[in-house]
Design an enzyme around this catalytic site. Structure first.
Site, short mmCIF file in Angstrom:
data_model
loop_
_atom_site.label_atom_id
_atom_site.label_comp_id
_atom_site.label_asym_id
_atom_site.label_seq_id
_atom_site.Cartn_x
_atom_site.Cartn_y
_atom_site.Cartn_z
N ASP A 81 -17.29 6.86 -1.97
CA ASP A 81 -15.85 6.68 -1.20
C ASP A 81 -15.76 8.13 -0.24
OD1 ASP A 81 -13.58 5.99 -0.27
OD2 ASP A 81 -12.33 6.42 -2.33
N HIS A 115 -7.33 0.76 -6.65
CA HIS A 115 -7.50 -0.21 -5.51
C HIS A 115 -8.02 -1.20 -5.85
CE1 HIS A 115 -7.63 -1.54 -1.41
NE2 HIS A 115 -8.70 -0.75 -0.83
N GLN A 140 -10.01 -3.96 -3.68
CA GLN A 140 -11.22 -3.74 -3.15
C GLN A 140 -12.19 -4.15 -4.17
OE1 GLN A 140 -12.23 -2.03 -0.06
NE2 GLN A 140 -14.30 -2.95 -0.55
N ARG A 158 0.93 -1.21 -0.19
CA ARG A 158 -0.01 0.12 -0.22
C ARG A 158 0.99 1.22 -0.07
NH1 ARG A 158 -5.54 1.18 3.45
NH2 ARG A 158 -6.14 0.04 1.60
N ARG A 179 -13.44 -8.89 1.41
CA ARG A 179 -12.05 -8.63 1.46
C ARG A 179 -11.29 -10.01 1.84
NH1 ARG A 179 -10.20 -3.51 1.25
NH2 ARG A 179 -8.21 -4.46 0.56
N CYS A 232 -16.14 1.33 0.22
CA CYS A 232 -15.05 0.65 0.49
C CYS A 232 -14.74 0.55 1.93
CB CYS A 232 -13.88 0.81 -0.37
SG CYS A 232 -13.49 2.44 0.07
#
Ligand code: CP
Ligand code: NVA
Length: 304
Positions: A218, A130, A133, A103, A286, A258
């Site tokens: 988001d 991402h 996700q 990340r 996830r 997310c």
């Protein structure tokens, strides 16, 4: 050749389908107490330049549940944080582990790491995208509503990393994506163009939501944008997902985010905690989807 997962576009639709099917097998087995040891003695290195709850936990727990180990590395504790070149770090770290998850702020750093890595590298969020996700989001939509192919998805909010991965997903999984962002917060035009006629930028949140099967948003200020927060709260004021916006969507529309979410900013508490929201399944997904991803990359394919 070593495979990496830096973007959804790194895998074919058929490969994504195998991963998602395996994730469903793992999900059902997990609920019944099964713990297949497919990654016994395998090790995942996890490099986090930014904060995380879900990503760290799902990768770390996922490796442990499959019989392997995950090692958390923060820039505070490694030589990467003191300026050791990414290329050198990649060559060293990848000689000691079976996969690396990163990340980072700069996507280019993850690409450089991958170029010098002997083992698969997984993008666990950059400022560009991402993809992990999206595995969870597609999985969750299909868990509740069946195939996402041909469905109408509304992206409402910032045209940043999550939005870019939704555009990639529209391309891979063949759904219609309507994107509503304030002026100046549009997604990268090259990513939009690559997805073809399935992806449209529309002029308002209402236009995106109209008849949609899935509404997604988001945070308005992502990690690294904390100083822009006050300005963003003003700029995004017309892009909050509330019950009135949900009412424009299809009657069985779902809401996803997310997480982390800020109730009263990008989404009202009524929607986030309401009957159409599947955010907790989305967070759980996830775990299952990344276990299937780890198997796919480390073993060369998913088992079974
Ligand atoms: N959705 C997501 O990636 O959450 P974290 O930042 O908690 O990992
Ligand atoms: N866009 C958000 C996603 C967090 C999972 C961020 O980059 O902070």
């Amino acid at each position: 050749m070593t495979r990496h997962f830096l973007s959804l576009l790194d895998f074919t639709e058929a490969e994504h389908r195998r991963i998602l099917q395996r994730a469903e097998v793992l999900r059902q087995g997990y609920a019944q107490g099964e713990r297949p040891q497919t990654l016994q003695h395998r090790v995942l290195a996890m490099i986090f330049e930014k904060a995380s709850t879900r990503t760290r936990l799902s990768f770390e727990a996922g490796m442990a549940q499959l019989g392997g180990t995950a090692i958390f590395l923060s820039p505070r504790d490694t030589q990467l944080g003191r300026g050791e070149p990414v290329e050198d770090s990649a060559r060293v770290i990848s000689r000691m582990v079976d996969a690396v998850m990163i990340r980072a702020k700069d996507h280019e750093m993850v690409e450089r790491f991958a170029a010098y890595s002997r083992v698969p590298v997984i993008n666990a969020l950059t400022d560009l995208n991402h993809p992990c996700q999206l595995l969870a989001d597609i999985f969750t939509y299909e868990q509740h509503r069946g195939s996402i192919r041909g469905k109408k998805v509304a992206w409402i909010g910032d045209g940043f990393n999550m939005c870019h991965s939704y555009i990639n997903a529209a391309q891979v999984f063949d759904f219609e994506l309507r994107i509503a962002t304030p002026k100046g917060y549009e997604p990268d035009p090259a990513i939009v163009a690559a997805a073809g006629a399935r992806v449209h930028l529309v002029e308002s949140a209402a236009a995106a939501a109209q008849g949609a099967d899935l509404l997604v948003t988001d945070v308005w200020a992502s990690m690294g944008q904390e100083e822009e927060r006050e300005r963003r709260l003003k700029d995004f004021a017309d892009y909050r997902i509330d019950a009135a916006l949900m009412a424009r969507a299809a009657p069985d529309a779902l809401f996803m985010h997310c997480l982390p979410a800020y109730r009263g900013e990008e989404v009202t508490a009524e929607v986030l905690d309401g009957a159409q929201s599947v955010v907790w399944d989305e967070a759980e997904a996830r775990l299952h989807t990344q276990k299937a991803l780890l198997e796919f990359l480390i073993l060369g394919d998913v088992p079974g």
